[in-house]
Design a protein around this motif. Structure first.
Motif, mmCIF file in Angstrom:
data_model
loop_
_atom_site.group_PDB
_atom_site.id
_atom_site.type_symbol
_atom_site.label_atom_id
_atom_site.label_comp_id
_atom_site.label_asym_id
_atom_site.label_seq_id
_atom_site.Cartn_x
_atom_site.Cartn_y
_atom_site.Cartn_z
ATOM 1 N N ARG A 199 9.998 -4.005 -8.714
ATOM 2 C CA ARG A 199 9.176 -3.754 -9.734
ATOM 3 C C ARG A 199 9.227 -5.020 -10.589
ATOM 4 O O ARG A 199 10.116 -5.648 -10.617
ATOM 5 N N THR A 214 5.301 -2.570 -12.190
ATOM 6 C CA THR A 214 4.315 -2.421 -11.112
ATOM 7 C C THR A 214 4.993 -2.833 -9.633
ATOM 8 O O THR A 214 5.884 -3.829 -9.590
ATOM 9 N N PRO A 215 4.831 -2.284 -8.578
ATOM 10 C CA PRO A 215 5.316 -2.326 -7.421
ATOM 11 C C PRO A 215 5.064 -3.781 -6.779
ATOM 12 O O PRO A 215 3.896 -3.868 -6.669
ATOM 13 N N LEU A 216 6.157 -4.234 -6.341
ATOM 14 C CA LEU A 216 5.976 -5.697 -5.839
ATOM 15 C C LEU A 216 6.720 -5.753 -4.540
ATOM 16 O O LEU A 216 7.559 -4.978 -4.160
ATOM 17 N N VAL B 197 2.701 -1.247 0.760
ATOM 18 C CA VAL B 197 3.132 -0.531 -0.522
ATOM 19 C C VAL B 197 2.232 0.499 -1.088
ATOM 20 O O VAL B 197 1.066 0.413 -1.308
ATOM 21 N N ARG B 199 1.984 4.664 -3.276
ATOM 22 C CA ARG B 199 2.661 5.240 -4.252
ATOM 23 C C ARG B 199 2.652 6.844 -3.880
ATOM 24 O O ARG B 199 2.031 7.415 -3.221
ATOM 25 N N PRO B 215 7.201 4.097 -5.835
ATOM 26 C CA PRO B 215 6.767 3.239 -4.693
ATOM 27 C C PRO B 215 7.404 3.490 -3.415
ATOM 28 O O PRO B 215 8.563 3.885 -3.213
ATOM 29 N N GLU B 240 12.382 1.566 -2.551
ATOM 30 C CA GLU B 240 13.369 0.789 -3.117
ATOM 31 C C GLU B 240 14.812 1.000 -2.467
ATOM 32 O O GLU B 240 15.743 0.688 -2.955
#
Lengths: 251, 251
Positions: A199, A214-216, B197, B199, B215, B240
DNA sequence: GAGTGGTCTAGACCACAAC
DNA sequence: TTGTGGTCTAGACCACTCC
Protein backbone atom coordinates in the motif's frame (compact mmCIF):
# COMPACT_ATOMS: atom_id res chain seq x y z
CA UNK A 1 -37.70 4.03 -6.26
CA UNK A 2 -40.89 4.97 -4.52
CA UNK A 3 -41.39 1.75 -2.60
CA UNK A 4 -37.95 1.63 -1.15
CA UNK A 5 -37.47 -1.39 1.09
CA UNK A 6 -36.72 -1.02 4.77
CA UNK A 7 -33.45 0.81 5.02
CA UNK A 8 -30.77 -1.49 6.34
CA UNK A 9 -27.54 0.42 6.17
CA UNK A 10 -27.86 3.77 4.52
CA UNK A 11 -24.13 3.90 3.75
CA UNK A 12 -24.19 0.61 1.86
CA UNK A 13 -27.42 1.41 0.14
CA UNK A 14 -26.21 4.77 -1.13
CA UNK A 15 -22.89 3.31 -2.25
CA UNK A 16 -24.72 0.50 -4.05
CA UNK A 17 -27.08 2.95 -5.73
CA UNK A 18 -24.26 5.14 -7.00
CA UNK A 19 -22.19 2.15 -8.01
CA UNK A 20 -25.10 0.78 -10.02
CA UNK A 21 -25.66 4.16 -11.66
CA UNK A 22 -22.01 4.34 -12.65
CA UNK A 23 -21.93 0.80 -13.98
CA UNK A 24 -25.16 1.31 -15.87
CA UNK A 25 -23.70 4.37 -17.56
CA UNK A 26 -26.21 6.77 -16.01
CA UNK A 27 -23.20 8.49 -14.52
CA UNK A 28 -20.70 8.22 -17.36
CA UNK A 29 -16.94 8.61 -16.87
CA UNK A 30 -16.00 12.22 -16.27
CA UNK A 31 -19.46 13.21 -15.10
CA UNK A 32 -19.93 14.92 -11.81
CA UNK A 33 -21.74 13.31 -8.92
CA UNK A 34 -24.36 15.27 -7.01
CA UNK A 35 -22.82 17.14 -4.11
CA UNK A 36 -22.67 15.70 -0.65
CA UNK A 37 -25.44 18.04 0.49
CA UNK A 38 -27.66 17.12 -2.46
CA UNK A 39 -27.25 13.39 -1.85
CA UNK A 40 -27.90 13.78 1.87
CA UNK A 41 -31.10 15.59 1.02
CA UNK A 42 -32.13 13.05 -1.61
CA UNK A 43 -31.61 10.05 0.67
CA UNK A 44 -32.76 11.79 3.82
CA UNK A 45 -29.56 11.10 5.73
CA UNK A 46 -26.80 13.10 7.38
CA UNK A 47 -23.99 14.40 5.23
CA UNK A 48 -21.52 12.21 7.08
CA UNK A 49 -23.38 9.15 5.90
CA UNK A 50 -23.07 10.26 2.30
CA UNK A 51 -19.41 11.03 2.94
CA UNK A 52 -18.83 7.45 4.06
CA UNK A 53 -20.55 6.06 0.97
CA UNK A 54 -18.39 8.24 -1.28
CA UNK A 55 -15.25 7.24 0.61
CA UNK A 56 -16.13 3.64 -0.12
CA UNK A 57 -16.51 4.34 -3.84
CA UNK A 58 -13.23 6.22 -3.83
CA UNK A 59 -11.53 3.21 -2.26
CA UNK A 60 -13.01 1.09 -5.00
CA UNK A 61 -11.42 3.38 -7.54
CA UNK A 62 -14.76 4.39 -9.06
CA UNK A 63 -14.64 8.11 -8.31
CA UNK A 64 -12.21 10.86 -7.42
CA UNK A 65 -12.95 13.88 -5.27
CA UNK A 66 -11.37 17.28 -4.95
CA UNK A 67 -12.41 19.74 -2.28
CA UNK A 68 -13.96 22.72 -3.95
CA UNK A 69 -14.31 21.03 -7.31
CA UNK A 70 -16.61 18.07 -6.70
CA UNK A 71 -16.59 14.30 -7.16
CA UNK A 72 -16.23 12.79 -10.59
CA UNK A 73 -16.65 9.36 -12.11
CA UNK A 74 -13.29 7.98 -13.13
CA UNK A 75 -12.90 6.81 -16.66
CA UNK A 76 -11.61 3.33 -17.34
CA UNK A 77 -7.88 3.72 -17.12
CA UNK A 78 -5.64 2.44 -19.79
CA UNK A 79 -4.15 -0.83 -18.68
CA UNK A 80 -0.37 -0.92 -18.88
CA UNK A 81 0.94 -4.33 -19.83
CA UNK A 82 4.33 -5.31 -18.57
CA UNK A 83 5.01 -8.05 -21.04
CA UNK A 84 7.59 -10.76 -20.85
CA UNK A 85 9.10 -9.24 -23.97
CA UNK A 86 10.32 -6.33 -21.91
CA UNK A 87 13.35 -8.29 -20.84
CA UNK A 88 14.21 -9.67 -24.25
CA UNK A 89 17.57 -9.06 -25.80
CA UNK A 90 15.93 -8.36 -29.12
CA UNK A 91 14.18 -5.32 -27.70
CA UNK A 92 17.41 -4.11 -26.14
CA UNK A 93 19.15 -4.45 -29.45
CA UNK A 94 16.29 -2.44 -30.98
CA UNK A 95 17.27 0.26 -28.52
CA UNK A 96 14.37 0.03 -26.12
CA UNK A 97 14.61 -0.40 -22.36
CA UNK A 98 12.11 -2.38 -20.38
CA UNK A 99 9.65 0.43 -19.79
CA UNK A 100 9.93 1.70 -23.35
CA UNK A 101 9.29 -1.81 -24.65
CA UNK A 102 6.02 -2.00 -22.79
CA UNK A 103 5.09 1.46 -23.99
CA UNK A 104 5.92 0.56 -27.57
CA UNK A 105 3.72 -2.53 -27.61
CA UNK A 106 0.97 -0.88 -25.58
CA UNK A 107 0.70 2.30 -27.59
CA UNK A 108 1.39 4.70 -24.78
CA UNK A 109 4.20 7.18 -24.38
CA UNK A 110 7.00 6.58 -21.92
CA UNK A 111 9.06 9.18 -20.15
CA UNK A 112 11.35 9.01 -17.11
CA UNK A 113 12.94 11.37 -14.65
CA UNK A 114 16.23 9.93 -13.52
CA UNK A 115 18.59 10.74 -10.68
CA UNK A 116 21.92 9.03 -10.35
CA UNK A 117 24.14 8.86 -7.28
CA UNK A 118 26.46 6.53 -5.45
CA UNK A 119 25.98 5.36 -1.90
CA UNK A 120 26.95 2.55 0.43
CA UNK A 121 24.78 -0.55 0.28
CA UNK A 122 22.55 -1.22 3.25
CA UNK A 123 21.92 -4.76 4.42
CA UNK A 124 18.93 -5.27 2.15
CA UNK A 125 20.61 -4.13 -1.05
CA UNK A 126 23.83 -5.92 -0.17
CA UNK A 127 21.83 -9.11 0.33
CA UNK A 128 20.13 -8.78 -3.02
CA UNK A 129 23.38 -8.12 -4.84
CA UNK A 130 25.46 -10.62 -2.91
CA UNK A 131 28.01 -7.97 -1.90
CA UNK A 132 29.19 -6.66 1.44
CA UNK A 133 27.19 -4.23 3.51
CA UNK A 134 28.73 -0.80 3.06
CA UNK A 135 30.17 -1.56 -0.38
CA UNK A 136 29.69 1.22 -2.90
CA UNK A 137 26.75 0.96 -5.24
CA UNK A 138 25.48 3.09 -8.09
CA UNK A 139 21.89 4.10 -7.50
CA UNK A 140 19.56 5.04 -10.32
CA UNK A 141 16.34 6.55 -9.00
CA UNK A 142 13.53 6.87 -11.52
CA UNK A 143 10.01 8.14 -11.81
CA UNK A 144 8.33 6.73 -14.88
CA UNK A 145 5.45 8.32 -16.71
CA UNK A 146 2.87 6.79 -19.02
CA UNK A 147 1.19 9.42 -21.16
CA UNK A 148 2.66 11.98 -18.74
CA UNK A 149 1.10 10.46 -15.63
CA UNK A 150 3.48 9.04 -13.02
CA UNK A 151 2.75 5.32 -12.79
CA UNK A 152 5.94 3.68 -11.60
CA UNK A 153 8.92 4.30 -9.35
CA UNK A 154 12.12 2.32 -9.73
CA UNK A 155 15.34 2.36 -7.80
CA UNK A 156 18.10 0.36 -9.37
CA UNK A 157 21.36 -0.65 -7.66
CA UNK A 158 24.57 -1.78 -9.32
CA UNK A 159 27.87 -2.70 -7.68
CA UNK A 160 29.97 0.43 -8.23
CA UNK A 161 32.82 -1.39 -9.96
CA UNK A 162 30.47 -2.56 -12.71
CA UNK A 163 28.91 0.82 -13.30
CA UNK A 164 31.06 2.25 -16.03
CA UNK A 165 30.44 4.70 -18.83
CA UNK A 166 26.85 5.59 -19.61
CA UNK A 167 25.56 3.47 -16.76
CA UNK A 168 26.48 6.29 -14.44
CA UNK A 169 24.80 8.90 -16.64
CA UNK A 170 21.19 9.89 -16.23
CA UNK A 171 20.60 8.81 -19.82
CA UNK A 172 21.98 5.30 -19.99
CA UNK A 173 21.55 5.19 -23.75
CA UNK A 174 19.59 2.96 -26.14
CA UNK A 175 18.46 -0.31 -24.61
CA UNK A 176 19.07 0.99 -21.12
CA UNK A 177 21.26 -0.26 -18.35
CA UNK A 178 21.02 -3.91 -19.38
CA UNK A 179 22.34 -3.07 -22.83
CA UNK A 180 25.27 -1.17 -21.27
CA UNK A 181 26.05 -4.10 -18.97
CA UNK A 182 26.21 -6.42 -21.95
CA UNK A 183 28.32 -3.89 -23.88
CA UNK A 184 30.76 -4.08 -20.99
CA UNK A 185 30.94 -7.85 -21.34
CA UNK A 186 28.56 -8.83 -18.57
CA UNK A 187 26.35 -11.19 -20.52
CA UNK A 188 23.02 -11.59 -18.81
CA UNK A 189 21.74 -15.12 -18.35
CA UNK A 190 18.44 -14.66 -16.55
CA UNK A 191 16.24 -12.40 -14.47
CA UNK A 192 14.45 -13.17 -11.26
CA UNK A 193 11.40 -11.25 -10.18
CA UNK A 194 9.38 -11.33 -6.99
CA UNK A 195 5.99 -9.69 -6.87
CA UNK A 196 4.13 -8.46 -3.83
CA UNK A 197 1.18 -6.22 -3.14
CA UNK A 198 1.69 -3.24 -0.87
CA UNK A 199 0.00 0.00 0.00
CA UNK A 200 1.23 3.47 -0.86
CA UNK A 201 3.04 5.38 1.86
CA UNK A 202 2.57 9.12 1.97
CA UNK A 203 5.70 9.83 -0.07
CA UNK A 204 4.86 7.17 -2.64
CA UNK A 205 1.34 8.51 -2.88
CA UNK A 206 2.69 12.00 -3.52
CA UNK A 207 5.08 10.79 -6.21
CA UNK A 208 2.42 8.74 -7.96
CA UNK A 209 -0.30 11.37 -7.51
CA UNK A 210 -2.58 9.07 -5.61
CA UNK A 211 -3.68 8.65 -2.01
CA UNK A 212 -1.87 6.80 0.79
CA UNK A 213 -3.09 3.24 1.09
CA UNK A 214 -3.64 2.75 -2.63
CA UNK A 215 -2.66 -0.81 -3.61
CA UNK A 216 0.73 -1.05 -5.28
CA UNK A 217 2.69 -3.75 -7.01
CA UNK A 218 6.16 -4.09 -5.55
CA UNK A 219 8.65 -5.93 -7.70
CA UNK A 220 12.20 -6.90 -6.99
CA UNK A 221 14.06 -7.74 -10.17
CA UNK A 222 17.54 -9.18 -10.10
CA UNK A 223 19.63 -9.45 -13.25
CA UNK A 224 22.05 -12.36 -13.30
CA UNK A 225 25.12 -13.19 -15.30
CA UNK A 226 26.51 -16.71 -15.20
CA UNK A 227 28.45 -15.87 -12.07
CA UNK A 228 26.79 -13.10 -10.13
CA UNK A 229 23.96 -10.64 -9.62
CA UNK A 230 24.81 -7.47 -11.52
CA UNK A 231 21.77 -5.36 -10.74
CA UNK A 232 18.75 -5.25 -8.51
CA UNK A 233 15.78 -3.03 -9.24
CA UNK A 234 13.16 -2.19 -6.63
CA UNK A 235 10.06 -1.30 -8.59
CA UNK A 236 6.84 0.24 -7.34
CA UNK A 237 3.86 0.35 -9.69
CA UNK A 238 0.36 1.67 -9.40
CA UNK A 239 -1.31 -1.64 -8.67
CA UNK A 240 -4.48 -1.18 -10.61
CA UNK A 241 -2.90 0.13 -13.77
CA UNK A 242 -0.54 -2.69 -14.59
CA UNK A 243 -0.87 -6.19 -15.85
CA UNK A 244 2.23 -8.35 -15.58
CA UNK A 245 2.89 -11.17 -18.01
CA UNK A 246 5.10 -14.14 -17.35
CA UNK A 247 5.87 -17.38 -19.05
CA UNK A 248 7.43 -20.48 -17.59
CA UNK A 249 8.51 -23.73 -19.21
CA UNK A 250 6.68 -26.81 -17.99
CA UNK A 251 9.90 -28.46 -16.95
CA UNK B 1 4.24 14.79 25.64
CA UNK B 2 3.48 17.86 27.66
CA UNK B 3 4.56 20.40 25.09
CA UNK B 4 2.58 18.91 22.28
CA UNK B 5 2.94 20.88 19.10
CA UNK B 6 -0.03 22.59 17.53
CA UNK B 7 -2.45 19.86 16.60
CA UNK B 8 -2.64 19.57 12.83
CA UNK B 9 -4.93 16.68 12.12
CA UNK B 10 -5.98 14.75 15.18
CA UNK B 11 -6.85 11.68 13.12
CA UNK B 12 -3.38 11.48 11.59
CA UNK B 13 -1.70 12.24 14.85
CA UNK B 14 -3.53 9.52 16.75
CA UNK B 15 -2.97 7.00 13.98
CA UNK B 16 0.73 7.89 13.89
CA UNK B 17 1.00 7.57 17.67
CA UNK B 18 -0.61 4.15 17.74
CA UNK B 19 1.35 3.00 14.70
CA UNK B 20 4.58 4.04 16.38
CA UNK B 21 3.59 2.26 19.59
CA UNK B 22 2.85 -0.92 17.66
CA UNK B 23 6.06 -0.76 15.67
CA UNK B 24 8.09 -0.02 18.79
CA UNK B 25 6.64 -3.07 20.47
CA UNK B 26 4.89 -1.11 23.19
CA UNK B 27 1.70 -2.66 21.87
CA UNK B 28 2.87 -6.17 20.99
CA UNK B 29 0.96 -8.48 18.65
CA UNK B 30 -2.18 -9.82 20.28
CA UNK B 31 -2.40 -7.01 22.80
CA UNK B 32 -5.53 -4.99 23.15
CA UNK B 33 -5.71 -1.34 22.25
CA UNK B 34 -7.35 1.12 24.63
CA UNK B 35 -11.03 1.47 23.90
CA UNK B 36 -12.40 4.13 21.63
CA UNK B 37 -13.76 6.05 24.62
CA UNK B 38 -10.44 5.84 26.47
CA UNK B 39 -8.48 7.11 23.48
CA UNK B 40 -10.96 9.92 22.87
CA UNK B 41 -10.51 10.96 26.47
CA UNK B 42 -6.72 10.68 26.35
CA UNK B 43 -6.39 12.77 23.20
CA UNK B 44 -9.24 15.12 24.03
CA UNK B 45 -11.12 14.46 20.81
CA UNK B 46 -14.49 13.09 19.77
CA UNK B 47 -14.92 9.35 19.56
CA UNK B 48 -15.52 9.59 15.82
CA UNK B 49 -12.05 11.01 15.39
CA UNK B 50 -10.55 8.03 17.17
CA UNK B 51 -12.75 5.76 15.10
CA UNK B 52 -11.28 7.22 11.92
CA UNK B 53 -7.74 6.72 13.17
CA UNK B 54 -8.48 3.09 13.99
CA UNK B 55 -10.13 2.56 10.62
CA UNK B 56 -6.94 3.77 9.01
CA UNK B 57 -4.85 1.29 11.01
CA UNK B 58 -7.25 -1.48 10.12
CA UNK B 59 -6.84 -0.64 6.44
CA UNK B 60 -3.11 -0.84 6.93
CA UNK B 61 -3.53 -4.32 8.32
CA UNK B 62 -2.08 -3.40 11.71
CA UNK B 63 -5.11 -4.12 13.88
CA UNK B 64 -8.38 -6.01 13.85
CA UNK B 65 -11.55 -4.97 15.66
CA UNK B 66 -14.59 -6.89 16.83
CA UNK B 67 -17.62 -5.16 18.26
CA UNK B 68 -17.96 -6.10 21.87
CA UNK B 69 -14.50 -7.62 22.09
CA UNK B 70 -12.13 -4.75 21.38
CA UNK B 71 -9.33 -3.94 18.97
CA UNK B 72 -6.19 -6.02 18.88
CA UNK B 73 -2.76 -5.71 17.35
CA UNK B 74 -2.34 -8.22 14.53
CA UNK B 75 0.68 -10.44 14.54
CA UNK B 76 2.96 -10.46 11.52
CA UNK B 77 1.28 -12.78 9.07
CA UNK B 78 3.18 -15.58 7.54
CA UNK B 79 4.14 -14.72 4.00
CA UNK B 80 3.12 -17.35 1.49
CA UNK B 81 5.63 -17.75 -1.31
CA UNK B 82 4.35 -18.89 -4.64
CA UNK B 83 7.63 -20.08 -6.04
CA UNK B 84 8.50 -20.81 -9.63
CA UNK B 85 9.06 -24.40 -8.50
CA UNK B 86 5.33 -24.82 -8.10
CA UNK B 87 4.97 -25.52 -11.79
CA UNK B 88 7.88 -27.92 -12.07
CA UNK B 89 7.38 -31.42 -13.35
CA UNK B 90 9.64 -32.74 -10.61
CA UNK B 91 7.18 -31.59 -7.96
CA UNK B 92 4.31 -33.12 -9.85
CA UNK B 93 6.15 -36.41 -10.04
CA UNK B 94 6.73 -36.12 -6.30
CA UNK B 95 2.95 -36.04 -6.00
CA UNK B 96 2.44 -32.42 -5.10
CA UNK B 97 0.18 -29.96 -6.88
CA UNK B 98 1.06 -26.29 -7.20
CA UNK B 99 -0.46 -25.15 -3.95
CA UNK B 100 0.94 -28.11 -2.03
CA UNK B 101 4.38 -27.41 -3.47
CA UNK B 102 4.35 -23.90 -2.09
CA UNK B 103 3.09 -25.19 1.26
CA UNK B 104 5.81 -27.82 1.38
CA UNK B 105 8.63 -25.38 0.78
CA UNK B 106 7.06 -22.69 2.98
CA UNK B 107 6.35 -24.86 5.96
CA UNK B 108 2.64 -24.26 6.12
CA UNK B 109 -0.22 -26.70 5.77
CA UNK B 110 -2.36 -26.75 2.64
CA UNK B 111 -5.95 -27.81 2.36
CA UNK B 112 -8.61 -27.30 -0.33
CA UNK B 113 -12.33 -27.50 -0.68
CA UNK B 114 -13.17 -28.52 -4.23
CA UNK B 115 -16.36 -28.51 -6.24
CA UNK B 116 -16.49 -29.96 -9.71
CA UNK B 117 -19.11 -29.38 -12.37
CA UNK B 118 -19.50 -28.98 -16.11
CA UNK B 119 -20.91 -25.93 -17.80
CA UNK B 120 -20.88 -24.17 -21.14
CA UNK B 121 -17.96 -21.81 -21.70
CA UNK B 122 -18.74 -18.11 -21.69
CA UNK B 123 -16.92 -15.76 -24.06
CA UNK B 124 -14.09 -15.08 -21.59
CA UNK B 125 -13.30 -18.69 -20.83
CA UNK B 126 -13.72 -19.71 -24.47
CA UNK B 127 -11.25 -17.00 -25.41
CA UNK B 128 -8.69 -18.17 -22.88
CA UNK B 129 -8.99 -21.78 -23.97
CA UNK B 130 -9.25 -21.11 -27.68
CA UNK B 131 -12.52 -23.02 -27.97
CA UNK B 132 -16.01 -22.02 -29.07
CA UNK B 133 -18.38 -20.10 -26.87
CA UNK B 134 -20.90 -22.55 -25.46
CA UNK B 135 -18.57 -25.54 -25.70
CA UNK B 136 -18.64 -27.78 -22.65
CA UNK B 137 -15.96 -27.26 -20.05
CA UNK B 138 -15.12 -28.97 -16.80
CA UNK B 139 -15.01 -26.48 -13.95
CA UNK B 140 -13.06 -27.07 -10.78
CA UNK B 141 -13.89 -24.50 -8.12
CA UNK B 142 -11.55 -24.38 -5.16
CA UNK B 143 -11.08 -22.59 -1.89
CA UNK B 144 -7.54 -23.05 -0.62
CA UNK B 145 -6.47 -22.82 2.99
CA UNK B 146 -3.07 -22.14 4.49
CA UNK B 147 -2.89 -23.25 8.11
CA UNK B 148 -6.71 -23.45 8.00
CA UNK B 149 -7.22 -19.85 6.91
CA UNK B 150 -8.74 -19.28 3.47
CA UNK B 151 -6.15 -17.45 1.41
CA UNK B 152 -6.86 -18.28 -2.22
CA UNK B 153 -9.74 -19.00 -4.58
CA UNK B 154 -9.18 -20.76 -7.87
CA UNK B 155 -11.52 -21.69 -10.66
CA UNK B 156 -10.02 -23.94 -13.26
CA UNK B 157 -11.54 -24.69 -16.68
CA UNK B 158 -10.70 -27.58 -18.99
CA UNK B 159 -12.24 -28.43 -22.35
CA UNK B 160 -14.65 -31.24 -21.48
CA UNK B 161 -13.23 -33.71 -23.98
CA UNK B 162 -9.83 -33.57 -22.22
CA UNK B 163 -11.25 -34.01 -18.74
CA UNK B 164 -11.08 -37.76 -18.26
CA UNK B 165 -10.71 -39.97 -15.21
CA UNK B 166 -9.63 -38.33 -11.97
CA UNK B 167 -9.66 -34.87 -13.56
CA UNK B 168 -13.43 -34.88 -13.11
CA UNK B 169 -13.18 -36.05 -9.50
CA UNK B 170 -12.95 -33.63 -6.59
CA UNK B 171 -9.66 -35.29 -5.65
CA UNK B 172 -7.62 -35.18 -8.82
CA UNK B 173 -4.92 -37.36 -7.26
CA UNK B 174 -1.18 -36.90 -6.62
CA UNK B 175 0.38 -34.06 -8.56
CA UNK B 176 -3.00 -32.58 -9.34
CA UNK B 177 -4.68 -31.82 -12.59
CA UNK B 178 -1.45 -31.16 -14.48
CA UNK B 179 -0.19 -34.63 -13.60
CA UNK B 180 -3.44 -36.17 -14.84
CA UNK B 181 -3.22 -34.22 -18.09
CA UNK B 182 0.26 -35.56 -18.68
CA UNK B 183 -0.84 -39.08 -17.72
CA UNK B 184 -3.42 -38.74 -20.48
CA UNK B 185 -0.71 -37.89 -22.97
CA UNK B 186 -1.10 -34.11 -23.04
CA UNK B 187 2.50 -33.15 -22.44
CA UNK B 188 2.71 -29.63 -21.10
CA UNK B 189 5.22 -27.33 -22.74
CA UNK B 190 4.78 -24.06 -20.89
CA UNK B 191 2.60 -21.93 -18.67
CA UNK B 192 1.57 -18.36 -19.14
CA UNK B 193 0.54 -16.20 -16.21
CA UNK B 194 -0.86 -12.71 -16.05
CA UNK B 195 -0.94 -10.85 -12.76
CA UNK B 196 -3.19 -8.00 -11.79
CA UNK B 197 -4.20 -6.26 -8.59
CA UNK B 198 -7.88 -6.09 -7.74
CA UNK B 199 -10.08 -5.41 -4.79
CA UNK B 200 -12.26 -7.90 -2.99
CA UNK B 201 -15.94 -7.93 -3.88
CA UNK B 202 -18.39 -8.77 -1.13
CA UNK B 203 -18.55 -12.45 -2.02
CA UNK B 204 -14.78 -12.74 -2.33
CA UNK B 205 -14.39 -10.96 0.99
CA UNK B 206 -16.77 -13.41 2.63
CA UNK B 207 -14.97 -16.43 1.17
CA UNK B 208 -11.56 -15.12 2.21
CA UNK B 209 -12.74 -13.83 5.58
CA UNK B 210 -11.68 -10.29 4.92
CA UNK B 211 -13.41 -7.03 4.10
CA UNK B 212 -14.59 -5.80 0.70
CA UNK B 213 -11.99 -3.62 -0.95
CA UNK B 214 -9.02 -5.57 0.38
CA UNK B 215 -6.29 -5.73 -2.28
CA UNK B 216 -6.13 -9.04 -4.10
CA UNK B 217 -3.80 -10.63 -6.58
CA UNK B 218 -5.66 -11.91 -9.62
CA UNK B 219 -3.82 -14.41 -11.75
CA UNK B 220 -4.79 -16.03 -15.00
CA UNK B 221 -2.72 -19.11 -15.67
CA UNK B 222 -2.91 -20.97 -18.95
CA UNK B 223 -1.32 -24.37 -19.39
CA UNK B 224 -0.10 -25.09 -22.92
CA UNK B 225 0.79 -28.23 -24.78
CA UNK B 226 2.66 -27.96 -28.06
CA UNK B 227 -0.59 -27.49 -29.90
CA UNK B 228 -3.23 -25.96 -27.65
CA UNK B 229 -4.31 -24.52 -24.32
CA UNK B 230 -5.48 -27.38 -22.13
CA UNK B 231 -6.43 -25.50 -18.98
CA UNK B 232 -7.01 -22.01 -17.69
CA UNK B 233 -7.07 -21.20 -14.00
CA UNK B 234 -8.52 -17.96 -12.63
CA UNK B 235 -6.82 -17.46 -9.29
CA UNK B 236 -7.64 -14.94 -6.58
CA UNK B 237 -5.18 -14.52 -3.72
CA UNK B 238 -5.13 -12.40 -0.61
CA UNK B 239 -2.82 -9.72 -1.93
CA UNK B 240 -0.83 -9.01 1.15
CA UNK B 241 -0.14 -12.60 2.08
CA UNK B 242 1.53 -13.81 -1.07
CA UNK B 243 4.85 -13.30 -2.74
CA UNK B 244 5.12 -14.51 -6.31
CA UNK B 245 8.42 -15.64 -7.77
CA UNK B 246 9.28 -15.73 -11.43
CA UNK B 247 12.35 -16.33 -13.47
CA UNK B 248 12.97 -15.42 -17.08
CA UNK B 249 15.90 -16.18 -19.38
CA UNK B 250 17.78 -13.13 -20.64
CA UNK B 251 17.15 -14.08 -24.22
C1' DG C 1 -18.90 34.90 -3.04
C1' DA C 2 -21.10 30.53 -3.30
C1' DG C 3 -20.51 25.88 -3.15
C1' DT C 4 -17.40 21.85 -2.66
C1' DG C 5 -15.35 18.01 -0.17
C1' DG C 6 -12.32 17.16 4.24
C1' DT C 7 -12.56 17.07 8.88
C1' DC C 8 -14.11 17.71 13.51
C1' DT C 9 -17.48 17.92 17.81
C1' DA C 10 -21.22 16.08 20.65
C1' DG C 11 -24.43 12.93 21.37
C1' DA C 12 -26.92 8.72 20.44
C1' DC C 13 -28.59 3.72 19.55
C1' DC C 14 -27.38 -0.88 18.36
C1' DA C 15 -25.58 -5.84 18.31
C1' DC C 16 -22.45 -8.23 20.38
C1' DA C 17 -18.67 -10.16 23.64
C1' DA C 18 -17.18 -10.80 28.05
C1' DC C 19 -18.06 -11.26 32.70
C1' DT D 1 -24.87 -6.11 33.08
C1' DT D 2 -21.24 -3.49 31.36
C1' DG D 3 -18.45 -1.97 27.90
C1' DT D 4 -17.06 -2.63 23.11
C1' DG D 5 -16.81 -1.22 18.29
C1' DG D 6 -20.16 -0.05 14.20
C1' DT D 7 -23.05 3.24 12.65
C1' DC D 8 -25.95 7.22 12.47
C1' DT D 9 -27.74 12.32 13.28
C1' DA D 10 -27.06 17.30 13.46
C1' DG D 11 -24.30 20.92 13.20
C1' DA D 12 -20.00 23.24 12.33
C1' DC D 13 -15.48 25.27 10.39
C1' DC D 14 -12.02 25.07 6.93
C1' DA D 15 -9.27 25.35 2.52
C1' DC D 16 -10.11 25.18 -1.77
C1' DT D 17 -12.27 25.67 -6.65
C1' DC D 18 -14.96 27.90 -9.74
C1' DC D 19 -17.42 31.70 -11.29
Amino acid sequence: MRDMAVRRRPTHEIAADLRAAIEAGELPPGSRLPSRAALAERYGVAELTVTHAMTQLRHEGLITSRAGAGSYVRGPQQLLRASRLRLSRAERVAGRGTFATDAHSGGWTARSDVEVRTERADATVAGYLGIGEGDEVLVRDRVMYADDEPVQLATSYLPAELATGAMAEPDSGPGGIYARLEDAGHVLTHYEETVRVGRATESEAAALRTTPGTPLLRLVRRAHTATRVVEVNLITMLGERFELHYEAPAE
